[in-house]
Design an enzyme around this catalytic site. Structure first.
Site, PDB file in Angstrom:
ATOM      1  N   ASN A  42       0.867  -1.173   0.000  1.00  0.00           N
ATOM      2  CA  ASN A  42       0.000   0.000   0.000  1.00  0.00           C
ATOM      3  C   ASN A  42       0.903   1.222   0.000  1.00  0.00           C
ATOM      4  OD1 ASN A  42      -1.802   2.056   0.529  1.00  0.00           O
ATOM      5  ND2 ASN A  42      -2.308   1.379   2.609  1.00  0.00           N
ATOM      6  N   LYS A  53       0.235   4.255  -0.347  1.00  0.00           N
ATOM      7  CA  LYS A  53      -0.368   5.483   0.205  1.00  0.00           C
ATOM      8  C   LYS A  53      -0.039   6.682  -0.700  1.00  0.00           C
ATOM      9  CE  LYS A  53      -0.216   3.375   4.738  1.00  0.00           C
ATOM     10  NZ  LYS A  53      -0.213   3.523   6.183  1.00  0.00           N
ATOM     11  N   HIS A 113      -9.595   1.369   4.852  1.00  0.00           N
ATOM     12  CA  HIS A 113      -8.345   1.642   5.557  1.00  0.00           C
ATOM     13  C   HIS A 113      -8.608   2.660   6.662  1.00  0.00           C
ATOM     14  CE1 HIS A 113      -4.277   2.838   6.506  1.00  0.00           C
ATOM     15  NE2 HIS A 113      -3.876   1.734   5.903  1.00  0.00           N
ATOM     16  N   GLU A 164      -7.018   5.092   7.664  1.00  0.00           N
ATOM     17  CA  GLU A 164      -6.770   6.491   7.294  1.00  0.00           C
ATOM     18  C   GLU A 164      -7.977   7.077   6.574  1.00  0.00           C
ATOM     19  OE1 GLU A 164      -2.975   5.754   5.406  1.00  0.00           O
ATOM     20  OE2 GLU A 164      -2.192   5.209   7.377  1.00  0.00           O
ATOM     21  N   GLU A 180      -5.585  -4.734  10.565  1.00  0.00           N
ATOM     22  CA  GLU A 180      -4.566  -3.718  10.805  1.00  0.00           C
ATOM     23  C   GLU A 180      -4.889  -2.948  12.083  1.00  0.00           C
ATOM     24  OE1 GLU A 180      -2.487  -2.609   6.815  1.00  0.00           O
ATOM     25  OE2 GLU A 180      -4.187  -1.266   7.126  1.00  0.00           O
ATOM     26  N   GLY A 224       2.294   2.331  10.789  1.00  0.00           N
ATOM     27  CA  GLY A 224       3.264   3.410  10.646  1.00  0.00           C
ATOM     28  C   GLY A 224       3.982   3.789  11.934  1.00  0.00           C
ATOM     29  N   SER A 250       3.182  -1.999  10.428  1.00  0.00           N
ATOM     30  CA  SER A 250       4.629  -2.065  10.683  1.00  0.00           C
ATOM     31  C   SER A 250       5.252  -3.417  10.350  1.00  0.00           C
ATOM     32  CB  SER A 250       4.938  -1.667  12.136  1.00  0.00           C
ATOM     33  OG  SER A 250       4.554  -0.328  12.370  1.00  0.00           O
TER      34      SER A 250
HETATM   35  P1  PGA Z   1       2.718   0.372   7.609  1.00  0.00           P
HETATM   36  O1  PGA Z   1       1.269   0.606   6.966  1.00  0.00           O
HETATM   37  O2  PGA Z   1       3.241  -0.928   7.059  1.00  0.00           O
HETATM   38  O3  PGA Z   1       3.548   1.550   7.174  1.00  0.00           O
HETATM   39  O4  PGA Z   1       2.535   0.311   9.096  1.00  0.00           O
HETATM   40  C1  PGA Z   1       0.377  -0.458   6.770  1.00  0.00           C
HETATM   41  C2  PGA Z   1      -0.917   0.040   6.196  1.00  0.00           C
HETATM   42  O5  PGA Z   1      -1.390   1.117   6.604  1.00  0.00           O
HETATM   43  O6  PGA Z   1      -1.528  -0.624   5.330  1.00  0.00           O
END
Ligand code: PGA
Length: 263
Positions: free
Chosen positions: A10, A12, A104, A106, A176, A182, A221
């Site tokens: 992903n 982003k 997601h 976000e 997640e 992140g 992460s």
């Molecule tokens: P990350 O993000 O691996 O940077 O923690 C995962 C995601 O949001 O899909």
């Protein structure tokens, strides 16, 4: 029942024409010959056309199709019409996107997307014959309050209530935990496994057959150092990878770890 793992990047809101060209070419080289794991990347939708062309033909066992498949980070519920700024599922499909991330955290947070709205996106994706990647997971506060299972159940039930449990045939769930996204603070393999087993069990209560085949990715992460141990867990069928998907060597280590763990 053996499930084929899926590792998806992903990206982003990252990338540029030059960055994408370099990353995709490095991914093709690194992932050459991978056969035991499905792999996809979801660049910003702006770059789907570039990625579609760049991913073609890596000259390995994939017979020109490429090991890496394409995905997207979002889709609108509408398919056509006066919806300024939106992108439809048919447009994503036309550019070769197969795996569509929805729900997601976000987008739930910054765009106020509800469980019901996300279920509509799930329906649109299924109708187009593509694969929803439904992100679910609890916040840190919810986790500390012992609400992890209730939150995951609610987010899954929104889809089951709208479309029936069979909608999860051929679909992907990405667990997640928001506190792990992140932050560099991944869930431990045991923590993740416990929630994955709960999710599969929750679906199995409606249909064992659907539960047995649904892919449940872990996300939050995931990196080249912690992936292998996560994939040893029986209900972790791959990963949705943010930060580490922007570096070809790290992403390739994760893909190969999944391939090896699930062989
Ligand atoms: P990350 O993000 O691996 O940077 O923690 C995962 C995601 O949001 O899909």
């Amino acid at each position: 029942m053996a499930r084929r793992p899926l590792v998806m990047g992903n990206w982003k809101l990252n990338g540029s024409k030059a960055f994408n060209a370099e990353l995709i070419s490095a991914l093709k080289a690194e992932l050459h010959g991978v056969t035991g794991c499905d792999v996809a990347i979801a660049p910003p939708v702006m770059y789907l056309a570039q990625a579609e062309v760049a991913l073609q033909g890596c000259g390995c066992s994939c017979s020109g199709k490429g090991v890496v498949q394409l995905g997207a980070q979002n889709v609108d519920v509408n398919v056509q019409g006066a919806f300024t700024g939106d992108i439809s599922i048919e447009m994503l499909k036309e550019f070769g996107a197969k795996y569509i991330i929805i729900g997601h955290s976000e987008r739930r947070t910054y765009h106020k997307e509800s469980d019901e709205f996300i279920a509509k996106k799930f329906e649109v994706i299924k109708k187009a014959g593509l694969v929803p990647v439904l992100c679910i997971g609890e916040s840190e506060t919810e986790n500390e309050a012992g609400q992890t299972e209730a939150v995951c159940a609610r987010q899954i039930d929104a889809v089951i209530n709208a479309l029936g449990v069979e909608a999860f045939n051929g679909a992907v769930i990405a667990y997640e935990p928001i506190w792990a996204i992140g932050t560099g603070k991944s869930a431990t393999p045991a923590q993740a496994q416990a929630v994955h087993a709960f999710i599969r069990g929750h679906i199995a209560a409606k249909s064992q057959a659907v539960a047995d085949q649904v892919i449940i990715q872990y996300g939050g992460s995931v990196n080249d150092a912690n992936a292998a141990e996560l994939f040893t867990q029986p209900d972790i069928d791959g990963a949705l990878v943010g930060g580490a998907s922007l570096k070809a060597p790290a992403f390739a280590v994760i893909v190969k770890a999944a391939e090896q763990a699930k062989a």
